[in-house]
Design a protein around this motif. Structure first.
Motif, PDB file in Angstrom:
ATOM      1  N   ASN A  31      -1.680  -8.479  -2.131  1.00 51.49           N
ATOM      2  CA  ASN A  31      -0.446  -7.831  -2.611  1.00 51.49           C
ATOM      3  C   ASN A  31      -0.113  -8.231  -4.039  1.00 51.49           C
ATOM      4  O   ASN A  31       1.040  -8.556  -4.363  1.00 51.49           O
ATOM      5  CB  ASN A  31       0.734  -8.171  -1.694  1.00 51.49           C
ATOM      6  CG  ASN A  31       0.552  -7.610  -0.301  1.00 51.49           C
ATOM      7  OD1 ASN A  31      -0.258  -6.717  -0.077  1.00 51.49           O
ATOM      8  ND2 ASN A  31       1.284  -8.160   0.651  1.00 51.49           N
ATOM      9  N   THR A  32      -1.112  -8.226  -4.877  1.00 56.03           N
ATOM     10  CA  THR A  32      -0.905  -8.586  -6.277  1.00 56.03           C
ATOM     11  C   THR A  32      -1.406  -7.498  -7.214  1.00 56.03           C
ATOM     12  O   THR A  32      -2.321  -6.745  -6.875  1.00 56.03           O
ATOM     13  CB  THR A  32      -1.611  -9.902  -6.628  1.00 56.03           C
ATOM     14  OG1 THR A  32      -3.024  -9.744  -6.379  1.00 56.03           O
ATOM     15  CG2 THR A  32      -1.083 -11.059  -5.822  1.00 56.03           C
ATOM     16  N   ARG A  43       0.817  -1.216   0.000  1.00 55.29           N
ATOM     17  CA  ARG A  43       0.000   0.000   0.000  1.00 55.29           C
ATOM     18  C   ARG A  43       0.856   1.274   0.000  1.00 55.29           C
ATOM     19  O   ARG A  43       0.344   2.361  -0.228  1.00 55.29           O
ATOM     20  CB  ARG A  43      -0.922   0.017   1.209  1.00 55.29           C
ATOM     21  CG  ARG A  43      -0.196   0.095   2.551  1.00 55.29           C
ATOM     22  CD  ARG A  43      -1.167   0.095   3.717  1.00 55.29           C
ATOM     23  NE  ARG A  43      -0.471   0.202   4.997  1.00 55.29           N
ATOM     24  CZ  ARG A  43       0.014  -0.827   5.647  1.00 55.29           C
ATOM     25  NH1 ARG A  43      -0.113  -2.044   5.142  1.00 55.29           N
ATOM     26  NH2 ARG A  43       0.618  -0.656   6.816  1.00 55.29           N
ATOM     27  N   ASN A  44       2.139   1.134   0.262  1.00 52.76           N
ATOM     28  CA  ASN A  44       3.013   2.311   0.324  1.00 52.76           C
ATOM     29  C   ASN A  44       3.580   2.708  -1.036  1.00 52.76           C
ATOM     30  O   ASN A  44       4.331   3.686  -1.127  1.00 52.76           O
ATOM     31  CB  ASN A  44       4.166   2.076   1.287  1.00 52.76           C
ATOM     32  CG  ASN A  44       3.721   2.083   2.739  1.00 52.76           C
ATOM     33  OD1 ASN A  44       2.590   2.449   3.045  1.00 52.76           O
ATOM     34  ND2 ASN A  44       4.611   1.668   3.625  1.00 52.76           N
ATOM     35  N   ALA A  65       7.305  -0.769  -8.910  1.00 47.50           N
ATOM     36  CA  ALA A  65       6.788  -0.028  -7.760  1.00 47.50           C
ATOM     37  C   ALA A  65       7.562   1.270  -7.586  1.00 47.50           C
ATOM     38  O   ALA A  65       8.790   1.297  -7.720  1.00 47.50           O
ATOM     39  CB  ALA A  65       6.906  -0.871  -6.495  1.00 47.50           C
ATOM     40  N   SER A  66       6.832   2.311  -7.276  1.00 46.53           N
ATOM     41  CA  SER A  66       7.434   3.629  -7.120  1.00 46.53           C
ATOM     42  C   SER A  66       6.825   4.360  -5.934  1.00 46.53           C
ATOM     43  O   SER A  66       5.658   4.147  -5.600  1.00 46.53           O
ATOM     44  CB  SER A  66       7.202   4.444  -8.397  1.00 46.53           C
ATOM     45  OG  SER A  66       7.599   5.788  -8.233  1.00 46.53           O
ATOM     46  N   GLN A  67       7.607   5.256  -5.358  1.00 54.26           N
ATOM     47  CA  GLN A  67       7.098   6.171  -4.343  1.00 54.26           C
ATOM     48  C   GLN A  67       7.216   7.622  -4.809  1.00 54.26           C
ATOM     49  O   GLN A  67       7.024   8.548  -4.035  1.00 54.26           O
ATOM     50  CB  GLN A  67       7.840   5.984  -3.017  1.00 54.26           C
ATOM     51  CG  GLN A  67       7.538   4.664  -2.340  1.00 54.26           C
ATOM     52  CD  GLN A  67       8.197   4.541  -0.982  1.00 54.26           C
ATOM     53  OE1 GLN A  67       9.379   4.828  -0.834  1.00 54.26           O
ATOM     54  NE2 GLN A  67       7.433   4.106   0.010  1.00 54.26           N
ATOM     55  N   ALA A  69      -2.518   5.395  -9.291  1.00 50.33           N
ATOM     56  CA  ALA A  69      -2.076   6.369  -8.317  1.00 50.33           C
ATOM     57  C   ALA A  69      -1.795   5.611  -7.020  1.00 50.33           C
ATOM     58  O   ALA A  69      -2.310   4.514  -6.814  1.00 50.33           O
ATOM     59  CB  ALA A  69      -3.164   7.421  -8.103  1.00 50.33           C
ATOM     60  N   ARG A  70      -0.982   6.181  -6.141  1.00 49.81           N
ATOM     61  CA  ARG A  70      -0.613   5.447  -4.932  1.00 49.81           C
ATOM     62  C   ARG A  70      -1.800   5.249  -4.007  1.00 49.81           C
ATOM     63  O   ARG A  70      -1.941   4.211  -3.376  1.00 49.81           O
ATOM     64  CB  ARG A  70       0.495   6.157  -4.178  1.00 49.81           C
ATOM     65  CG  ARG A  70       1.149   5.282  -3.109  1.00 49.81           C
ATOM     66  CD  ARG A  70       2.359   5.946  -2.528  1.00 49.81           C
ATOM     67  NE  ARG A  70       2.011   7.047  -1.652  1.00 49.81           N
ATOM     68  CZ  ARG A  70       2.908   7.759  -0.979  1.00 49.81           C
ATOM     69  NH1 ARG A  70       4.180   7.524  -1.108  1.00 49.81           N
ATOM     70  NH2 ARG A  70       2.533   8.744  -0.202  1.00 49.81           N
TER      71      ARG A  70
END
Length: 123
Positions: A75-76, A28-29, A96-98, A50-51
Motif C-alpha cells: 500500500n505504498t 486498490r480502490n 487518492a481519487s475515485q 490509472a486506477r
C-alpha cells in the motif's frame, strides 16, 4: 491516512525518491497521483496511475526524469526523481481519487491527501 517521506535539500542534478505510505484506505480502490505546490501557486499534477492496470501519466515538466511506482501489497506509492532542477522545488503531495481518468490532473477530484514533503533543489 497518507504520509509522505523522502523529501530534502539537494543540488541540481541529484536524485530523490519520495514515498507515500497509506493506511485506512483500500489501496486498490483508488487512483493514486503525486502533485506539487509552491507558495502562492496552484497545486500542480506531477504523475499518476490509472486506477486499474499499470498505465502511468506524467506532466510535461517531469516526463523522462520522474518515475512513479506503487506496491499494492505494501500500500505504498513512490516517486523517483532524477536530474532534479531548481524549478522542481515544491512541496510534494500524494493523493487518492475515485474520479474518472479524465479528472486525473485536477486536484479538486481527489479525496485523500498527505501532509506533503518539501523538496528543495539548489542551483
Amino acid at each position: 491516512q497518507l504520509v509522505e517521506s523522502g523529501g530534502g535539500l539537494v543540488q541540481a542534478g541529484a536524485s530523490l525518491t519520495l514515498s507515500c505510505t497509506t493506511s485506512g484506505v483500500t489501496f486498490r480502490n483508488y487512483r493514486w497521483s503525486w502533485f506539487r505546490q509552491a507558495p502562492g501557486k496552484e497545486r500542480e499534477f506531477v504523475s499518476g496511475f490509472a486506477r486499474t492496470g499499470s498505465t502511468t501519466y506524467y506532466s510535461d515538466a517531469v516526463k523522462g526524469r520522474f518515475t512513479i511506482s506503487k506496491d499494492n501489497a505494501k500500500n505504498t506509492l513512490n516517486l523517483q526523481m532524477t536530474s532534479l532542477k531548481p524549478e522542481d522545488t515544491d512541496v510534494y503531495y500524494c493523493a487518492a481519487s475515485q474520479a474518472v481518468l479524465s479528472a486525473m490532473r485536477d486536484p479538486e477530484y481527489y479525496t485523500y491527501w498527505g501532509q506533503g514533503t518539501q523538496v528543495t533543489v539548489s542551483s
